[in-house]
Design a protein around this motif. Structure first.
Motif, mmCIF file in Angstrom:
data_model
loop_
_atom_site.group_PDB
_atom_site.id
_atom_site.type_symbol
_atom_site.label_atom_id
_atom_site.label_comp_id
_atom_site.label_asym_id
_atom_site.label_seq_id
_atom_site.Cartn_x
_atom_site.Cartn_y
_atom_site.Cartn_z
ATOM 1 N N ASN A 1 -33.358 -20.902 -14.272
ATOM 2 C CA ASN A 1 -34.861 -20.066 -14.769
ATOM 3 C C ASN A 1 -34.378 -18.585 -14.557
ATOM 4 O OD1 ASN A 1 -36.706 -22.123 -15.497
ATOM 5 N ND2 ASN A 1 -37.235 -22.321 -13.474
ATOM 6 N N SER A 2 -33.565 -18.201 -13.760
ATOM 7 C CA SER A 2 -33.236 -16.772 -13.547
ATOM 8 C C SER A 2 -32.225 -16.284 -14.503
ATOM 9 C CB SER A 2 -32.542 -16.682 -12.310
ATOM 10 O OG SER A 2 -31.414 -17.320 -11.856
ATOM 11 N N GLN A 3 -31.692 -17.066 -15.564
ATOM 12 C CA GLN A 3 -30.467 -16.754 -16.548
ATOM 13 C C GLN A 3 -30.803 -15.654 -17.480
ATOM 14 O OE1 GLN A 3 -27.919 -20.486 -17.544
ATOM 15 N NE2 GLN A 3 -30.102 -21.066 -17.138
ATOM 16 N N PRO A 4 -32.142 -15.308 -17.905
ATOM 17 C CA PRO A 4 -32.242 -14.095 -18.952
ATOM 18 C C PRO A 4 -32.042 -13.096 -18.043
ATOM 19 C CG PRO A 4 -34.115 -15.807 -19.190
ATOM 20 C CD PRO A 4 -33.337 -16.427 -18.343
ATOM 21 N N GLU A 5 -32.202 -12.894 -16.771
ATOM 22 C CA GLU A 5 -32.163 -11.575 -16.087
ATOM 23 C C GLU A 5 -30.726 -11.463 -15.900
ATOM 24 O OE1 GLU A 5 -34.794 -13.639 -15.552
ATOM 25 O OE2 GLU A 5 -36.043 -12.214 -16.648
ATOM 26 N N CYS A 6 -30.104 -12.566 -15.475
ATOM 27 C CA CYS A 6 -28.815 -12.464 -14.947
ATOM 28 C C CYS A 6 -28.010 -11.973 -16.422
ATOM 29 C CB CYS A 6 -28.142 -13.928 -14.640
ATOM 30 S SG CYS A 6 -28.696 -14.315 -13.019
ATOM 31 N N TRP A 7 -28.254 -12.539 -17.573
ATOM 32 C CA TRP A 7 -27.645 -11.976 -18.916
ATOM 33 C C TRP A 7 -27.699 -10.693 -19.085
ATOM 34 C CZ3 TRP A 7 -28.928 -16.566 -22.652
ATOM 35 C CH2 TRP A 7 -28.415 -17.930 -22.052
ATOM 36 N N ILE A 8 -28.793 -10.107 -18.907
ATOM 37 C CA ILE A 8 -29.054 -8.940 -19.291
ATOM 38 C C ILE A 8 -28.199 -7.996 -18.380
ATOM 39 C CG2 ILE A 8 -30.864 -6.709 -18.923
ATOM 40 C CD1 ILE A 8 -33.016 -8.902 -19.546
ATOM 41 N N ALA B 1 -25.485 -8.910 -16.821
ATOM 42 C CA ALA B 1 -23.952 -8.984 -17.261
ATOM 43 C C ALA B 1 -23.522 -8.349 -18.451
ATOM 44 C CB ALA B 1 -23.757 -10.552 -17.626
ATOM 45 N N ALA B 2 -24.527 -8.115 -19.525
ATOM 46 C CA ALA B 2 -24.077 -7.172 -20.545
ATOM 47 C C ALA B 2 -23.947 -5.764 -20.172
ATOM 48 C CB ALA B 2 -25.119 -7.591 -21.536
ATOM 49 N N GLU B 3 -24.763 -5.361 -19.401
ATOM 50 C CA GLU B 3 -24.621 -4.215 -18.689
ATOM 51 C C GLU B 3 -23.473 -3.840 -18.060
ATOM 52 O OE1 GLU B 3 -28.280 -3.903 -16.507
ATOM 53 O OE2 GLU B 3 -29.554 -3.451 -18.090
ATOM 54 N N GLU B 4 -22.857 -4.827 -17.069
ATOM 55 C CA GLU B 4 -21.789 -4.722 -16.330
ATOM 56 C C GLU B 4 -20.423 -4.927 -17.476
ATOM 57 O OE1 GLU B 4 -21.124 -4.826 -12.968
ATOM 58 O OE2 GLU B 4 -23.238 -4.448 -12.572
ATOM 59 N N ALA B 5 -20.501 -5.313 -18.507
ATOM 60 C CA ALA B 5 -19.394 -5.620 -19.164
ATOM 61 C C ALA B 5 -18.674 -4.195 -19.354
ATOM 62 C CB ALA B 5 -19.944 -6.147 -20.404
ATOM 63 N N GLY B 6 -19.273 -3.241 -19.668
ATOM 64 C CA GLY B 6 -18.289 -1.951 -20.052
ATOM 65 C C GLY B 6 -17.952 -1.414 -18.909
ATOM 66 N N ARG B 7 -18.525 -1.602 -17.577
ATOM 67 C CA ARG B 7 -17.810 -1.292 -16.357
ATOM 68 C C ARG B 7 -16.647 -1.899 -16.060
ATOM 69 N NH1 ARG B 7 -23.516 -0.013 -15.417
ATOM 70 N NH2 ARG B 7 -23.955 -2.123 -14.547
ATOM 71 N N HIS B 8 -16.562 -3.162 -16.575
ATOM 72 C CA HIS B 8 -15.350 -3.907 -16.189
ATOM 73 C C HIS B 8 -14.257 -4.004 -17.371
ATOM 74 C CE1 HIS B 8 -17.066 -5.295 -12.459
ATOM 75 N NE2 HIS B 8 -18.061 -5.528 -13.057
ATOM 76 N N ALA B 9 -14.510 -3.157 -18.332
ATOM 77 C CA ALA B 9 -13.514 -3.288 -19.574
ATOM 78 C C ALA B 9 -12.026 -3.094 -19.258
ATOM 79 C CB ALA B 9 -14.014 -2.077 -20.409
ATOM 80 N N THR C 1 -23.045 -19.375 -17.343
ATOM 81 C CA THR C 1 -23.520 -18.566 -18.500
ATOM 82 C C THR C 1 -23.505 -17.188 -18.308
ATOM 83 O OG1 THR C 1 -25.853 -18.867 -17.672
ATOM 84 C CG2 THR C 1 -25.045 -20.582 -19.176
ATOM 85 N N THR C 2 -23.442 -16.731 -17.111
ATOM 86 C CA THR C 2 -23.477 -15.263 -17.022
ATOM 87 C C THR C 2 -22.013 -14.753 -17.177
ATOM 88 O OG1 THR C 2 -25.334 -15.192 -15.604
ATOM 89 C CG2 THR C 2 -23.816 -13.429 -15.315
ATOM 90 N N ARG D 1 -18.759 -12.449 -23.668
ATOM 91 C CA ARG D 1 -19.347 -12.341 -25.088
ATOM 92 C C ARG D 1 -19.577 -10.929 -25.397
ATOM 93 N NH1 ARG D 1 -24.258 -16.056 -27.022
ATOM 94 N NH2 ARG D 1 -24.139 -15.927 -29.134
ATOM 95 N N ALA D 2 -20.353 -10.159 -24.567
ATOM 96 C CA ALA D 2 -20.718 -8.846 -24.323
ATOM 97 C C ALA D 2 -19.485 -7.933 -24.559
ATOM 98 C CB ALA D 2 -21.392 -8.454 -23.424
ATOM 99 N N HIS D 3 -18.150 -8.356 -24.027
ATOM 100 C CA HIS D 3 -17.072 -7.610 -23.843
ATOM 101 C C HIS D 3 -16.487 -7.568 -25.412
ATOM 102 C CE1 HIS D 3 -13.147 -5.886 -22.661
ATOM 103 N NE2 HIS D 3 -12.531 -6.921 -23.123
#
Length: 293
Positions: free
Chosen positions: A9-16, A18-26, A141-142, A148-150
């Motif tokens: 049930n917590s996946q939508p928040e985790c995905w948000i 993760a998408a924000e973190e993608a740039g920081r881990h490029a 999924t996260t 996917r965001a990367h």
């Protein structure tokens, strides 16, 4: 509520996040043009299949996916990406050790206080998606969402679809089915494999998974009344009618494929409850596979 229910049930928040973190881990993630292999075990292997297909289809470079135990050491890659929720899986750690000094490696994990921290050259920690359950949901999924965001393939619509997947009713009669087949195309073949695994782990169900176009080449012979065929992506022409003609229940994808996987996770929990099983205690399984010497 079971751990697995709470975590899925917590996946939508985790995905948000993760998408924000993608740039920081490029810098730790594959660059365009690199020849890449993505590895994992169990659920992580199926996420590796999905991201490999996504990356190659996006024109980012040749990308393969392997179970960590089946990695072809004779091949040359610019980078190997390992997915490991626990950071302790024997096959992943052994592979990273063999690649040390010859191939750059990146590990995505949920726990920074584990051996994978020093086994890989680069590390991406998704501790906010760690899980207490044996059955993986949100970490897998996260991790896929971050990758996917990367690739520039994640949108806000995916999160909206995940929320819909958590609140909408499952198709009527699905919980009573005795056999489940999951189908995908391209990157969603990996998701179909994971959907089948999730149902087996959590509810001891008879499940199968195939590329959609391969389903007609034999597997459809087991499809009949009381079984369900779930298409996680756009269906090939004529397949829905053919499945319905067998008497089986046809389930069409209505959301982003990753959100469809969330619907399957919910189904796995629902079938487990229907059969009197505890999805937090899957038979013969532990949170991490650590092999003795």
């Amino acid at each position: 509520m079971s751990h697995v229910e709470d975590e899925l049930n917590s996946q939508p928040e985790c995905w948000i996040r993760a998408a924000e973190e993608a740039g920081r881990h490029a810098g730790a993630l594959p660059s365009a043009g690199e020849r890449v292999a993505v590895v994992g075990c169990g659920t992580s292997y199926f996420m590796a299949q999905a991201v490999a297909a996504l990356r190659e289809a996006a024109g980012q470079g040749e990308t393969d996916a392997f179970a960590a135990s089946e990695f072809p050491l004779g091949r040359s890659y610019d980078r190997v990406v390992a997915l490991t929720r626990s950071g302790t899986t024997t096959e992943v750690l052994e592979l990273l050790g063999r690649l040390r000094g010859r191939t750059r490696t990146t590990a995505l994990t949920a726990d920074p206080a584990t051996p994978v921290t020093t086994a890989a050259d680069d590390l991406v920690v998704l501790d906010f998606a760690d899980e207490r359950s044996v059955v993986q949901t949100r970490f897998a999924t996260t991790a896929l969402t971050l990758l996917r965001a990367h690739l520039g393939l994640h949108t806000d619509a995916v999160v909206a679809d995940a929320r819909t997947a958590l609140t909408s009713s499952l198709p009527e009669g699905l919980v009573d089915c005795t056999q489940f087949t999951f189908l995908g195309r391209g990157w969603t073949v990996g998701l179909a494999n994971e959907a089948g695994l999730k149902m087996r782990e959590a509810s001891l169900s008879w499940t199968e998974a195939y590329p959609a176009m391969e389903y007609r080449h034999g597997p459809i012979s087991v499809t009949t009344e009381g079984t369900a065929t779930w298409m996680l992506d756009e269906a090939p022409a004529g397949l829905a009618a053919q499945v319905r003609g067998t008497g089986a229940l046809w389930v069409e994808a209505v959301l982003d494929p990753l959100a469809e996987l969330v619907r399957v996770q919910r189904l796995a929990v629902a079938v487990a409850a229907h059969r009197g099983l505890d999805p937090d205690r899957p038979r013969h399984l532990t949170r991490s596979v650590i092999l003795a010497d």
